[in-house]
Write an enzyme that holds these catalytic residues in place. Structure first.
Site, PDB file in Angstrom:
ATOM      1  N   LYS A  37      14.458 -25.991  75.956  1.00 10.83           N
ATOM      2  CA  LYS A  37      13.719 -25.966  74.688  1.00 10.83           C
ATOM      3  C   LYS A  37      12.248 -26.162  75.012  1.00 10.83           C
ATOM      4  CE  LYS A  37      13.320 -29.560  71.899  1.00 10.83           C
ATOM      5  NZ  LYS A  37      11.982 -29.740  71.358  1.00 10.83           N
ATOM      6  N   LYS A  66       8.813 -25.234  65.067  1.00 12.72           N
ATOM      7  CA  LYS A  66       8.987 -25.734  63.690  1.00 12.72           C
ATOM      8  C   LYS A  66       7.929 -25.157  62.750  1.00 12.72           C
ATOM      9  CE  LYS A  66      10.888 -30.255  65.144  1.00 12.72           C
ATOM     10  NZ  LYS A  66      10.694 -30.218  66.610  1.00 12.72           N
ATOM     11  N   ASP A  69       4.563 -22.782  56.958  1.00 12.38           N
ATOM     12  CA  ASP A  69       3.314 -22.213  56.434  1.00 12.38           C
ATOM     13  C   ASP A  69       3.693 -21.278  55.295  1.00 12.38           C
ATOM     14  OD1 ASP A  69       0.602 -21.175  56.314  1.00 12.38           O
ATOM     15  OD2 ASP A  69       0.368 -21.741  58.410  1.00 12.38           O
ATOM     16  N   THR A 128      14.730 -36.392  63.350  1.00 12.12           N
ATOM     17  CA  THR A 128      15.616 -37.527  63.666  1.00 12.12           C
ATOM     18  C   THR A 128      14.877 -38.856  63.811  1.00 12.12           C
ATOM     19  OG1 THR A 128      15.513 -36.659  65.894  1.00 12.12           O
ATOM     20  CG2 THR A 128      17.535 -36.293  64.688  1.00 12.12           C
ATOM     21  N   ARG A 221      14.119 -36.917  77.091  1.00 13.28           N
ATOM     22  CA  ARG A 221      13.857 -38.009  78.024  1.00 13.28           C
ATOM     23  C   ARG A 221      15.050 -38.511  78.824  1.00 13.28           C
ATOM     24  NH1 ARG A 221      10.376 -40.630  73.325  1.00 13.28           N
ATOM     25  NH2 ARG A 221      11.943 -39.370  72.238  1.00 13.28           N
TER      26      ARG A 221
HETATM   27  O1  C5P Z   1      13.359 -37.029  74.489  1.00 14.67           O
HETATM   28  P1  C5P Z   1      14.295 -36.741  73.350  1.00 14.67           P
HETATM   29  O2  C5P Z   1      15.737 -36.554  73.820  1.00 14.67           O
HETATM   30  O3  C5P Z   1      14.158 -37.700  72.202  1.00 14.67           O
HETATM   31  O4  C5P Z   1      13.821 -35.307  72.835  1.00 14.67           O
HETATM   32  C1  C5P Z   1      14.345 -34.717  71.671  1.00 14.67           C
HETATM   33  C2  C5P Z   1      13.679 -33.396  71.451  1.00 14.67           C
HETATM   34  O5  C5P Z   1      14.205 -32.812  70.265  1.00 14.67           O
HETATM   35  C3  C5P Z   1      12.161 -33.480  71.276  1.00 14.67           C
HETATM   36  O6  C5P Z   1      11.625 -32.320  71.896  1.00 14.67           O
HETATM   37  C4  C5P Z   1      11.968 -33.418  69.770  1.00 14.67           C
HETATM   38  O7  C5P Z   1      10.762 -32.778  69.433  1.00 14.67           O
HETATM   39  C5  C5P Z   1      13.155 -32.545  69.339  1.00 14.67           C
HETATM   40  N1  C5P Z   1      13.596 -32.693  67.967  1.00 14.67           N
HETATM   41  C6  C5P Z   1      13.972 -33.907  67.407  1.00 14.67           C
HETATM   42  N2  C5P Z   1      14.376 -33.979  66.102  1.00 14.67           N
HETATM   43  C7  C5P Z   1      14.431 -32.873  65.359  1.00 14.67           C
HETATM   44  C8  C5P Z   1      14.056 -31.634  65.901  1.00 14.67           C
HETATM   45  C9  C5P Z   1      13.642 -31.584  67.223  1.00 14.67           C
HETATM   46  O8  C5P Z   1      13.970 -34.924  68.101  1.00 14.67           O
HETATM   47  N3  C5P Z   1      14.903 -32.946  64.118  1.00 14.67           N
END
Ligand code: C5P
Length: 243
Positions: A37, A66, A69, A128, A221
């Protein structure tokens, strides 16, 4: 579209600051994962070159910008994302039905125009990191997270999108409400042995998310900050397999 195989269901979030860092990470994950991603950090730093790099290394790309607009602008952005050959992209469902319809139509049209597969178009429901209090007090939506996620997902489907991004906690109600064909992509994944949820408020383990019915997991992460990213990715895949 055929259902994704196990390694295709796990997408690593390339939340890094440069092409060099992305390249190093992809090298370490090559042979373990086949999809990633690319979000706003890397895309703002490196632009389309980031997508090209990942695709050249054999990784399918979910372009997580995301979009939110007016419909005409989002349609233009979706057209360009489709031209880049990404397999999945997203827009904010809170941008409204007309905006989402414009996005879905632009993806179909651009795929034909550029001779590439049509990307899956997802709606982002509620990020989230927001919990009920923040949704109510800060965003001004006096509803439970689950009810608002379901509302936005239904709107997304009516507007012609293919699926949504939602936290692990909303997968089960989404499956019940929207059926098997609806694509569910779930971030906010954390392993049991990892104490810190970082800035994620609604988390679940990989196994719990798969059992609840997620099609794709997005993990940042827990893989990218691990001393051994490939080992961490393998452990998550194994847990998904057991689920
Ligand atoms: O590091 P982590 O596992 O928290 O990364 C989650 C990824 O998913 C990040 O790139 C974040 O931008 C993305 N994301 C999210 N919640 C959403 C949509 C995308 O955490 N609703």
């Amino acid at each position: 579209m055929a259902p994704p195989d196990r390694s295709e269901r796990l997408l690593v979030a390339l939340d890094v600051e440069s092409l060099a860092d992305a390249s190093a990470l992809l090298d370490r994950l090559s042979g373990v994962l086949s999809r990633c991603k690319i979000g706003s950090q890397l895309y703002t730093a490196a632009g389309p070159a980031a997508v090209e790099l990942a695709r050249k290394r054999g990784f399918g790309v979910f372009l997580d910008l995301k979009f939110h607009d007016i419909p005409n602008t989002v349609a233009g952005a979706v057209r360009e994302a489709t031209r880049l050959g990404v397999f999945m992209l997203n827009v904010h469902a809170s941008g409204g039905a007309a905006m989402m319809r414009a996005a879905a139509e632009a993806a179909t049209k651009a795929a034909t125009e550029f001779g590439v597969p049509r990307p899956l178009c997802l709606g982002v429901t509620v990020v989230t990191s927001l919990d009920r209090r923040a949704l109510d007090v800060e965003v001004g939506v006096p509803s439970t997270v689950e009810a608002h996620v379901l509302h936005l997902a239904r709107l997304a489907r009516e507007a012609g999108l293919d699926g949504c991004v939602a936290s692990p906690r909303e997968i089960t109600p989404l499956r019940l409400a929207l059926g098997k064909q609806w694509v569910i992509v779930t971030p906010g994944i954390r392993m049991l042995d990892r104490a810190a949820p970082d800035d994620q408020a609604r988390t679940a383990t990989p196994a719990a998310a798969i059992r609840a019915g997620a099609d794709y997991l997005v993990v940042g992460r827990p893989i990218t900050a691990a001393p051994d990213p490939a080992g961490a990715a393998r452990a998550i895949l194994e847990e998904c397999g057991q689920a």
